[in-house]
Design a protein around this motif. Structure first.
Motif, short mmCIF file in Angstrom:
data_model
loop_
_atom_site.label_atom_id
_atom_site.label_comp_id
_atom_site.label_asym_id
_atom_site.label_seq_id
_atom_site.Cartn_x
_atom_site.Cartn_y
_atom_site.Cartn_z
N SER A 274 0.85 -1.20 0.00
CA SER A 274 0.00 0.00 0.00
C SER A 274 0.88 1.24 0.00
O SER A 274 1.96 1.25 0.58
CB SER A 274 -0.94 -0.01 1.21
OG SER A 274 -0.21 -0.08 2.40
N CYS A 275 0.40 2.25 -0.65
CA CYS A 275 1.21 3.47 -0.77
C CYS A 275 1.10 4.29 0.50
O CYS A 275 0.17 4.11 1.29
CB CYS A 275 0.77 4.26 -1.99
SG CYS A 275 -0.68 5.28 -1.74
N PRO A 276 2.05 5.20 0.72
CA PRO A 276 2.02 5.99 1.96
C PRO A 276 1.00 7.12 1.90
O PRO A 276 0.82 7.83 2.88
CB PRO A 276 3.44 6.55 2.05
CG PRO A 276 3.91 6.61 0.64
CD PRO A 276 3.26 5.46 -0.08
N SER A 277 0.38 7.30 0.75
CA SER A 277 -0.54 8.42 0.50
C SER A 277 0.27 9.71 0.34
O SER A 277 1.41 9.81 0.79
CB SER A 277 -1.55 8.56 1.64
OG SER A 277 -2.52 9.52 1.28
N CYS A 278 -0.31 10.67 -0.33
CA CYS A 278 0.30 11.99 -0.48
C CYS A 278 -0.77 12.94 -0.97
O CYS A 278 -1.96 12.57 -1.01
CB CYS A 278 1.50 11.93 -1.45
SG CYS A 278 1.01 11.74 -3.17
N GLY A 279 -0.35 14.12 -1.34
CA GLY A 279 -1.33 15.13 -1.74
C GLY A 279 -2.14 14.74 -2.97
O GLY A 279 -3.15 15.37 -3.26
N ARG A 280 -1.71 13.71 -3.68
CA ARG A 280 -2.47 13.29 -4.86
C ARG A 280 -3.57 12.29 -4.53
O ARG A 280 -4.39 11.96 -5.38
CB ARG A 280 -1.54 12.63 -5.89
CG ARG A 280 -0.57 13.56 -6.53
CD ARG A 280 0.17 12.85 -7.65
NE ARG A 280 1.38 13.58 -7.95
CZ ARG A 280 2.55 13.34 -7.35
NH1 ARG A 280 2.66 12.35 -6.49
NH2 ARG A 280 3.59 14.07 -7.63
N ALA A 281 -3.53 11.76 -3.30
CA ALA A 281 -4.45 10.67 -2.96
C ALA A 281 -5.90 11.11 -3.13
O ALA A 281 -6.28 12.22 -2.75
CB ALA A 281 -4.22 10.20 -1.54
N GLN A 282 -6.69 10.22 -3.69
CA GLN A 282 -8.11 10.52 -3.87
C GLN A 282 -8.97 9.57 -3.05
O GLN A 282 -10.14 9.36 -3.33
CB GLN A 282 -8.46 10.42 -5.35
CG GLN A 282 -7.72 11.47 -6.15
CD GLN A 282 -8.02 11.38 -7.63
OE1 GLN A 282 -8.89 10.65 -8.06
NE2 GLN A 282 -7.27 12.14 -8.41
N MET A 308 -3.57 1.34 -3.70
CA MET A 308 -2.91 2.57 -4.13
C MET A 308 -3.92 3.73 -4.14
O MET A 308 -5.07 3.57 -4.52
CB MET A 308 -2.32 2.39 -5.53
CG MET A 308 -1.46 1.14 -5.66
SD MET A 308 -0.09 1.06 -4.49
CE MET A 308 0.98 2.30 -5.17
N GLY A 309 -3.41 4.89 -3.73
CA GLY A 309 -4.29 6.02 -3.47
C GLY A 309 -4.67 6.84 -4.68
O GLY A 309 -5.56 7.68 -4.60
N CYS A 310 -3.98 6.66 -5.80
CA CYS A 310 -4.34 7.47 -6.97
C CYS A 310 -3.93 6.74 -8.24
O CYS A 310 -3.37 5.66 -8.20
CB CYS A 310 -3.65 8.84 -6.89
SG CYS A 310 -1.92 8.79 -7.35
N VAL A 311 -4.20 7.36 -9.33
CA VAL A 311 -3.94 6.69 -10.61
C VAL A 311 -2.56 7.05 -11.18
O VAL A 311 -2.24 6.68 -12.30
CB VAL A 311 -5.04 7.00 -11.64
CG1 VAL A 311 -6.34 6.33 -11.25
CG2 VAL A 311 -5.22 8.50 -11.80
N VAL A 312 -1.71 7.77 -10.38
CA VAL A 312 -0.37 8.11 -10.89
C VAL A 312 0.52 6.86 -10.85
O VAL A 312 0.96 6.35 -11.87
CB VAL A 312 0.25 9.27 -10.09
CG1 VAL A 312 1.68 9.51 -10.55
CG2 VAL A 312 -0.57 10.53 -10.28
N ASN A 313 0.78 6.37 -9.62
CA ASN A 313 1.57 5.14 -9.50
C ASN A 313 0.68 3.93 -9.32
O ASN A 313 1.13 2.80 -9.38
CB ASN A 313 2.50 5.22 -8.28
CG ASN A 313 3.58 6.26 -8.45
OD1 ASN A 313 4.05 6.47 -9.57
ND2 ASN A 313 3.95 6.92 -7.38
N GLY A 314 -0.57 4.19 -9.01
CA GLY A 314 -1.47 3.11 -8.65
C GLY A 314 -1.54 1.97 -9.65
O GLY A 314 -1.23 0.82 -9.31
FE1 SF4 Z 1 0.61 9.51 -3.72
FE2 SF4 Z 1 -0.65 8.16 -5.65
FE3 SF4 Z 1 1.82 7.40 -4.89
FE4 SF4 Z 1 -0.23 6.99 -3.27
S1 SF4 Z 1 0.05 6.07 -5.30
S2 SF4 Z 1 1.74 7.89 -2.70
S3 SF4 Z 1 -1.49 8.75 -3.64
S4 SF4 Z 1 1.26 9.31 -5.86
#
Ligand code: SF4
Length: 367
Positions: A274-282, A308-314
């Motif tokens: 699981s990702c650590p989350s960041c400002g991109r998380a949705q 994963m919190g978003c579609v960038v690396n998700g």
């Molecule tokens: Fe941020 Fe998206 Fe990477 Fe999660 S997957 S850490 S929300 S960039």
């Protein structure tokens, strides 16, 4: 080729003799086993058996029980008869409890013969009784209870002092021809502990029980144990592990198994990437990861699940996993074995992942 001066990925395992703790081999080429210790009053047979059952369910392989009183010694036959795990009786000072433990069917005894020699020279008798019943003995040296003689000689509980103490304790059994031993040299400081085990590993071929003693509460104890065990196991040192935590023993087992899984010494069951989350998380990644972990806890096959919190690396991470979700715009793209199988509303992400996991389990069962 560029030489970065890095050590080899994994050094070969230290060659140790093997002892049997009930049906669990320790040392030699046996997988590194995980053990814990009950926190109940041993004399309370039902409570102790209940805790052993919980430890068994958590994946513990060997359990130790403290035997500080005659009532505890008297309870050993009933517990040994019903315990699903091989049981080690932990005894200080009292030779009669050692004999009781061997007679009760305990799989091993933890006792330091130095303690017994001081009070009552029964070491030879213990060696004979243990040999007759095929019961190995763990010599457990702890920094906090180091022999005053060695404390004076070394000034404090140095690695050399711990190892000298352990080898002296072993020699008391060796004098009687008994070598079914395993050893621990525990210290609360991971650096001292690592140095002690390295020295011990070079000094004998007995199997080694790794432990950072009094490692602390869950978080601190986990870090100390993971660091120390990680270093030693990567060097091929260590045959059985006990994580000591100021937390319920089931937590010790989970941490111990997690350490072995992280080192590739045991097959991982459930891995949440699981990702650590960041400002991109949705999406609230922390909550989603916790809910997915809870929903899939106990999944019977190896399974890597990406949350994963978003579609960038998700999508990239989710594709690498057996199962995954990449969240965005109130929806979750669900991946199975690298392919998007569906897109569901955020509220249905967890149940959909569980459904897909069950499908994978059915395929595994049919295979
Ligand atoms: Fe941020 Fe998206 Fe990477 Fe999660 S997957 S850490 S929300 S960039």
């Amino acid at each position: 080729a560029v030489n970065l001066g890095l050590p080899p990925v994994r050094r070969s395992r230290r060659v140790s003799r093997q002892v049997m703790v009930g049906d669990v081999p320790v040392g030699g080429d046996a997988p590194v086993s995980v053990q814990s210790m009950t926190t109940t009053q041993t004399a309370d047979v039902n409570a102790t058996l209940q805790q052993i059952a919980e430890l068994t369910a958590a994946g513990c392989q060997i359990v130790r029980v403290a035997v500080p009183t005659q009532d505890d010694a008297d309870a050993l036959p009933a517990i040994a008869a019903k315990s699903q795990l091989p049981m080690i009786a932990d005894i200080h000072f009292q030779p009669r409890y050692v004999f009781a433990a061997i007679e009760a069917g305990c799989a091993a005894v933890r006792v330091n013969p130095g303690n017994i020699k001081k009070f009552d020279d029964k070491v030879g008798e213990i060696a004979r009784a243990a040999a007759d019943c095929g019961v190995p003995i763990r010599i457990g040296v702890n920094a906090g209870s180091l022999d005053p003689r060695l404390l004076e000689k070394h000034g404090k509980a140095t690695p050399e002092a711990l190892v000298e103490s352990a080898l002296w304790e072993c020699s008391l059994f060796e004098e009687h021809g008994f070598q079914e031993l395993k050893i621990s040299v525990k210290h609360h400081d991971p650096q001292v502990m690592v140095a002690a085990y390295r020295l011990l590993a070079r000094s004998c071929d007995y199997p080694l029980h790794l432990g950072v003693t009094e490692a602390g509460p869950l978080m601190q104890g986990t870090i100390k144990s993971a660091v120390a065990f990680g270093v030693l196991l990567d060097e091929g040192i260590g045959d059985t592990i006990r994580v000591s935590l100021s937390a319920p023993p089931v937590e010790e087992v989970k941490v111990g198994l997690g350490i072995l899984e992280s080192l590739g010494l045991r097959q991982r069951r459930l891995e949440i990437v699981s990702c650590p989350s960041c400002g991109r998380a949705q999406v609230d990644v922390y909550t989603l990861a916790d809910r997915v972990t809870a929903a899939l806890d106990g999944f019977p096959y190896p399974l890597r699940v990406a949350v994963m919190g978003c579609v960038v690396n998700g999508p990239g991470e989710a594709r690498e996993a057996d199962l995954g979700v990449a969240s965005g715009n109130g929806k979750g793209q669900i991946f199975v074995k690298g392919k998007v199988v569906k897109t569901v509303p955020e509220s249905q992400i967890v149940e959909t992942l569980v459904e897909e996991a069950m499908r994978i389990a059915e395929e595994q069962e049919a295979a």
